[in-house]
Design an enzyme around this catalytic site. Sequence first.
Site, mmCIF file in Angstrom:
data_model
loop_
_atom_site.group_PDB
_atom_site.id
_atom_site.type_symbol
_atom_site.label_atom_id
_atom_site.label_comp_id
_atom_site.label_asym_id
_atom_site.label_seq_id
_atom_site.Cartn_x
_atom_site.Cartn_y
_atom_site.Cartn_z
ATOM 1 N N GLY A 52 0.837 -1.187 0.000
ATOM 2 C CA GLY A 52 0.000 0.000 0.000
ATOM 3 C C GLY A 52 0.871 1.236 0.000
ATOM 4 N N GLY A 83 1.842 7.574 -0.890
ATOM 5 C CA GLY A 83 2.495 8.770 -1.417
ATOM 6 C C GLY A 83 3.284 9.501 -0.352
ATOM 7 N N GLY A 84 3.394 8.899 0.829
ATOM 8 C CA GLY A 84 4.156 9.490 1.921
ATOM 9 C C GLY A 84 5.522 8.844 2.059
ATOM 10 N N VAL A 85 6.316 9.360 2.988
ATOM 11 C CA VAL A 85 7.688 8.886 3.141
ATOM 12 C C VAL A 85 7.747 7.464 3.703
ATOM 13 C CG1 VAL A 85 8.007 9.918 5.441
ATOM 14 C CG2 VAL A 85 9.991 9.496 3.982
ATOM 15 N N CYS A 99 -7.921 11.230 7.366
ATOM 16 C CA CYS A 99 -7.639 11.680 6.001
ATOM 17 C C CYS A 99 -8.775 12.470 5.362
ATOM 18 C CB CYS A 99 -7.252 10.494 5.129
ATOM 19 S SG CYS A 99 -8.583 9.293 4.844
ATOM 20 N N CYS A 111 -10.842 1.358 8.758
ATOM 21 C CA CYS A 111 -10.199 1.406 7.441
ATOM 22 C C CYS A 111 -9.161 0.299 7.305
ATOM 23 C CB CYS A 111 -9.552 2.771 7.221
ATOM 24 S SG CYS A 111 -8.810 2.977 5.589
#
Length: 337
Positions: free
Chosen positions: A9, A12-14, A185, A93
Site C-alpha cells: 500500500g 504517497g508518503g515517506v 484523512c 479502514c
Amino acid sequence: MIMKRVLLGMSGGVDSSVAAYLLRKEGYEVVGVTMYLVNKEDDTSIDDAKKIAKMLNIEHHVIDYRDFFKETIIKNFITSYQNTQTPNPCILCNKKLKFGLLWEKAKELNCEYIATGHYAQIKDNKIYRIPSYKDQTYFLYSINKEVLPHIIFPLSSFSNKEDIRKIAEENNLITAHKKDSQDICFIPDKYTDFLEQNIKSLPKKGKFIYHNDELGEHKGLIYYTIGQRKGLGISYSKPLYVISLDKEKNQVILGDENELYSSEVLITNTNLLVDKLPNKCLGKIRYKSELSPCTVTVIDDNNIKVVFDKPVKSVTPGQSLVLYDDYLLLGGGIITK
C-alpha cells in the site's frame, strides 16, 4: 531464484516510499497500489506514489475506492457521532481496506504478501508493538486473523521518523521531506465542520445537566465528547467535565473530574488475533493512553468485560479498547460503556 511477490500500500508518503525501497532491497518483487479514497484539493499523494514507483522501477496501480470508503468508513463515522459515540475511522479502514480489500487485490495480482508502512512488528503470524511512541499496533487489532501469515511490516525495526527520512534522503526519494498526513484523512479541519456539512439535519439543542441541575443549553450532542472541559460555553465555580451523553433525553451530563474515572469497561465487536486471551492483560483505551493492567472476562464471541486494576480516565464509547500481553497484540473491541 524466484522473487516473492508482495503488494504494498503506497500512500504517497515517506513511510510507504521507504517501505517500497526496503522491500526491493530485501529481494521482493514489489507491486505498489495506491487507494483513491477521497477528493482533496492540492493532494499530490497519487502522483507522488507514481513517481516513487517509477524511481524504484516497480509495478504500480491506482484503485478507486471512493464509493466503498464513503459507504463504509465515512458513513460509520457520521452514524457513530449521531449515536453519541466517538469513533476511530482508521481502525475500521485497516480492517476493511488496507488488510481487507487490498488482500483480495493481492491475490488477484498473484501476490503472496501484503505490506504497509505501519510501525509494528510481526513474527510467527503474531503482531507485536514496538517500544516507541510511533507504535501503531493500536490501529491493527481488528484485522482478520487469517491474513496474518501474509503480512509484512518493512518498518518494523525502526522507532522514529528521522531514521526513515534519512533513508529517503540517501536514496533521493522525493517524499523525504513530505509532511506527515493528518490524523483523519477525510477531515480537513474540524470534525464538527465535516459533520455539519454531511448530516441531513443539524443536531437539536438541549440541556447541560450537573448533578440533576440544569446549567444551560448545549449546541447539540455531536459537539461534545467524554472528558471535554473546554468549549462548553458555561461558567461555574469550578471546572466541569463531560462525563456522558444522553441521546434519549438529548442531554450533556457534566460532572467533577473524579467522576471521569471508571474501572469496568464493556467492549463489543471484539476481534482476537490469538486463540485464547490470558486472564490478565494490559489494556489501552485510546491511542495515546498508557497501557494499564486489567482482568478480562469473555462474555461471548462478540463481547468482553474488562476490569482495570486502577480506574482509568475518560472511557469513551465508540473508541477502541485494545489488549496486549506485554508486547504481543491480543485483540480488542469497541467500547460500549
